[in-house]
Design an enzyme around this catalytic site. Structure first.
Site, short mmCIF file in Angstrom:
data_model
loop_
_atom_site.label_atom_id
_atom_site.label_comp_id
_atom_site.label_asym_id
_atom_site.label_seq_id
_atom_site.Cartn_x
_atom_site.Cartn_y
_atom_site.Cartn_z
N GLU A 150 3.03 5.24 -3.61
CA GLU A 150 3.30 6.46 -4.41
C GLU A 150 4.46 7.31 -3.87
O GLU A 150 5.14 7.89 -4.69
CB GLU A 150 2.10 7.33 -4.59
CG GLU A 150 0.83 7.38 -3.99
CD GLU A 150 0.26 6.34 -3.13
OE1 GLU A 150 -0.08 6.73 -2.02
OE2 GLU A 150 0.12 5.18 -3.52
N ASP B 166 0.84 -1.19 0.00
CA ASP B 166 0.00 0.00 0.00
C ASP B 166 0.88 1.25 0.00
O ASP B 166 2.05 1.22 0.39
CB ASP B 166 -0.91 0.00 1.23
CG ASP B 166 -2.23 0.70 0.99
OD1 ASP B 166 -2.27 1.57 0.10
OD2 ASP B 166 -3.20 0.39 1.70
N ASP C 48 -7.81 4.33 -3.74
CA ASP C 48 -9.00 4.45 -2.91
C ASP C 48 -10.08 5.26 -3.61
O ASP C 48 -10.41 6.37 -3.21
CB ASP C 48 -8.64 5.09 -1.57
CG ASP C 48 -7.61 4.29 -0.79
OD1 ASP C 48 -6.94 4.88 0.06
OD2 ASP C 48 -7.48 3.09 -1.05
#
Length: 819
Positions: free
Chosen positions: A408, A405, A478
């Site tokens: 980025e 997760d 998300d």
């Protein structure tokens, strides 16, 4: 325009250089090496490097400066290939067996052409502006191109703008939660351009230019590749940046997840319920906080008292023939061993990241800052430390895969000076967009070095050019639980695939579903007909993506949350999970085509039907493999739509717009929707076997139980057994559905399903050919072998008209004559 198929082998590369300083080029005007040429033009140096007969690297940098760079994405080296250089007035001609280019040495502009002189694309100016990069002199660099007016282009990454062609767009490319950027695009004309720069970049397309403009760089650095068609361009991009490894078969089964299972008992019970209901399941995901509190963020260890015996949990899940993936992040809390080891070595960044507070309440209580910091994934020693604790804490327990997760990574409350942060490779600004490549690559490389018995599988939230080589499937972040978000996922996945990254998925149902709880309790949100309709349609779309994974917050997603067998919504969910499992032999064979032949799972219609201009910009249909045309239902048909918005950059800072409440809905009613069937083929309705001509829009009757799904005439599709998990039964009896109308070929691929022995040649291929004229299916000699290979099997051959024949196959060529 009529872009016809091009025989690449028939072309020759010609580079033409027009001299500005003098009328005639002498022998000293340029320098020739074994791999290209270089020269000076208009206060800059230009280097033309050959990476193959169809792939050329262009480097431009200010005169008097030097340019030395080790690409993070490109792993191929420049090539010594046969080429010649000849001179004529104002021109330098360079020839291989690939392309034709013209380079103006007055301004350094290049035009790319075919041998016949047909222009593919041309440059439209380069620019260098001095830039202070955290105290180091550098340049802001821009390269512009001039495209034809009606020429569609595809790629640039996972974009949530709902568009397929990215013409007339202005996009700031900085990795964030729901937009993943790859500075690469390809044209329907059969070429691609990769801008090899990792800093914040502005992509602009308008009537005047198509350009990449990056905040910092030592010069212009890009690759032009010509493939003749989309598959050829993708093959060239992967040749440059890395091929796609095989995933385990079980990763193509159904995955259940949520934010989050809060104890080991809960997660094991979910798997048990699926087994009790006899609904197929292969993967389950443990999201965050299994490590305890936010100060222990990403400890990569089951510290939480709610997970008292992680080894038993793994044994229980494996005993139920399921696989576990756990959440790991790019950041660490101050009470973790990773933080303690990396901090003194300067391997942690200081900008704000998620979670901001040590408390879990929302909004963050900044009286108790979490102290969580992102780690320097550009640093090889830091990547070693990352794996050391990951291996010790969870991989050694038998965890099967990784949910990486925030790759980025999360960068909250951004300030310009944050980009001055020092990394192992220079300023964060200089390498910003390549962070996911380095973070994911670190885990892949270390696991590969640790074992060859378990294939690496990584689910990750961000990506960059070259990430396809690291065993990663990227999800779209998300995103909201809304119809608008669902519609956006289709072109987002297609454009990502067109960058050479074939593995894409999204949270089935959308992540933020809080708006659907209004008037419903936490446990009953899945009974809200508005969410039910959206969820089913998203799941039907997800059936035809490389990873079928249900996930989200606010509203539970397990199948039993939607009722029981016999309930229309429950049955719709089960139907498509079972359809997914029946397609595993097809999907796994397509995955081999992706790895071996550089194909793609999700294929924009323009990839296979570029002669049909109507297909060039269709953003709501696609091919799954080369046989299925998928037209997911992307608009509410039974309930009102709601628009839900989130702050995509700050993740959890969400805004929900209240919509109407709906109680009783009859999902059994038939609805209609329009579908375009591309020209160049005939099409079979998968559900009815009705045959349609291509090149027309038709109206299809649907209900909640189905979507428009068509099979291209000239297809062979293998269907597998009814199973509870991917490897429950051997493929000793497969159904081969033949869709006549033209000749067809298919290769059934099998191996040991979860190790790297296939890289040593331990696999089998069974070629199949349908001769349409004689109505004959030829199953060819089996090629290869592997441990556990089926020596004998049964095939049942079905035709749409009801014909059926069953044969026994022992690895030797056999013909089946259908009447």
């Amino acid at each position: 325009m009529n872009f016809r198929k091009i025989n690449i082998k028939a072309f020759i590369v010609t580079i033409v250089i027009i001299s500005g300083a003098q009328n005639n080029i002498n022998a000293q005007s340029y320098k020739k090496t074994d791999t290209g040429v270089s020269f000076s033009a208009d206060k800059m140096n230009v280097e033309v490097k050959l990476y193959g007969s169809h792939t050329i690297r262009i480097i431009k940098y200010p005169a008097g400066k030097s340019f030395v760079k080790n690409s993070l994405s490109v792993i191929k080296q420049e090539q010594k290939i046969k080429f010649s250089v000849t001179e004529s007035k104002d021109f330098l001609l360079l020839k291989t067996n690939g392309l034709q280019l013209s380079i103006n040495t007055k301004n350094g502009e290049i035009a790319y052409k075919t041998l016949s002189g047909k222009e593919l694309v041309k440059e439209n100016g380069s620019d260098f502006k001095p830039f202070n990069d955290a105290g180091n002199p550098a340049y802001s660099v821009t390269q512009s191109f001039q495209l034809e007016k009606d020429e569609p282009i595809y790629g640039l990454g996972i974009l949530q703008n709902g568009k397929l062609s990215q013409r007339n767009q202005n996009i700031r490319m900085v990795q964030n939660n729901t937009w993943d950027f790859v500075p690469f695009f390809q044209s329907v004309k059969g070429y691609g351009i990769f801008w090899d720069n990792y800093s914040p970049t502005q992509f602009t397309d308008n009537d005047q230019k198509t350009s990449f403009a990056s905040e910092v760089g030592d010069g212009v650095d890009y690759y032009f590749m010509y493939g003749g068609n989309a598959d050829g361009v993708i093959a060239a991009m992967r040749d440059l940046t890395g091929n796609v490894p095989m995933f385990p078969l079980w990763t193509y089964g159904y995955w259940q997840s949520k934010e989050r299972y809060k104890s080991q008992g809960e997660i094991v019970d979910v798997v048990k319920k699926y087994r009790d209901l006899k609904v197929p399941l292969d993967g389950i995901i443990q999201d965050w906080q299994y490590w305890g509190n936010n100060y222990q963020w990403n400890a990569m260890d089951f510290i939480s008292p709610d997970f008292p015996d992680a080894k038993k949990m793994l044994n229980d899940i494996h005993g139920l023939n399921a696989h576990l993936s756990v959440s790991i992040w790019s950041s660490f809390g101050p009470m973790t061993n990773q933080y303690r080891e990396m901090g003194p070595k300067g391997m942690l960044f200081n900008f704000k990241t998620w979670p901001e507070s040590g408390r879990e309440s929302w909004p963050p209580d900044m009286n108790y800052p979490s102290g969580v910091r992102v780690y320097d994934a550009y640093n090889p020693e830091a990547r070693d430390i990352y794996w050391k604790y990951l291996n010790k804490g969870v991989f050694s327990l038998g965890v099967d895969s990784w949910w990486m997760d925030s790759t980025e990574p999360d960068h909250l409350s951004q300030k310009p000076e944050d980009l001055d942060t020092k990394t192992y490779l220079g300023s964060f600004r200089k390498v910003r967009n390549a962070y996911p490549l380095m973070a994911v690559g670190g885990v892949y490389d270390h696991q590969r070095a640790t074992t060859i018995d378990k294939r690496v599988f990584i689910l990750t939230r961000s990506a960059f050019a070259g990430q396809q080589r690291y065993g990663a499937n990227t999800w779209s972040g998300d995103v909201n639980s809304s119809w608008e978000s669902l519609r956006n996922q289709v072109p987002a996945g297609l454009n990502f695939s067109m960058t050479g990254n074939p593995n894409f998925n999204s949270d089935i149902g959308g992540f933020f579903a809080g708006t659907y709880k209004k008037g419903w309790s936490e446990s009953s949100g899945s009974k809200n007909p508005m969410f039910q309709e959206l969820y089913v349609r998203w799941l039907q779309y997800g059936t035809f993506t490389p990873m079928m994974r249900s996930h989200g917050t606010d509203v539970p997603r397990e199948i039993y949350q939607f009722g029981k067998k016999g309930d229309v919504v429950y049955d719709a969910v089960e139907k498509f999970i079972r359809l997914r499992y029946s397609l595993l032999p097809y999907i796994y064979s397509v995955s081999w085509d992706v790895s071996k032949n550089q194909s793609s799972f999700m294929r924009a219609l323009a990839m296979d039907f570029k002669e049909d201009k109507k297909a060039w910009d269709i953003n709501n249909e696609y091919m799954f493999g080369k046989s299925f045309l998928v037209a997911p239902v992307l608009n509410a048909q039974y309930t009102p739509e709601k628009i839900v918005k989130t702050d995509e950059h700050n993740g959890w800072a969400k805004k929900e717009e209240k919509g109407p409440s709906v109680e009783n809905v009859d999902f059994t009613q038939n609805k209609t929707m329009k579908v375009y069937l591309p020209s160049g083929s005939e099409w079979y309705d998968y559900w009815t076997n009705t045959k349609h001509k291509g090149g027309q829009e038709i109206e299809k009757t649907v209900n909640i139980q189905n979507i428009p799904l068509y099979v291209k005439a000239g297809s062979i599709i293998p269907f597998g057994p009814d199973v509870q998990y991917a490897t429950e039964k051997k493929w000793d009896h497969l159904i081969l559905k033949i869709y006549p109308g033209s000749d067809a070929d298919f290769v059934l691929y099998e191996d040991e399903f979860d190790n790297y022995n296939y890289e040593k040649g331990d696999y089998t291929e069974i070629p199949m050919h349908w001769d349409n004229k004689s109505s004959t299916l030829t199953i060819g000699n089996r090629k290869g072998k592997y441990t556990g290979m089926l020596e004998k099997r049964t095939f049942t051959v079905n035709l749409p008209d009801g014909q059926q024949k069953t044969i026994t196959y022992s690895g030797e060529k056999i013909k089946i004559f259908m009447n």
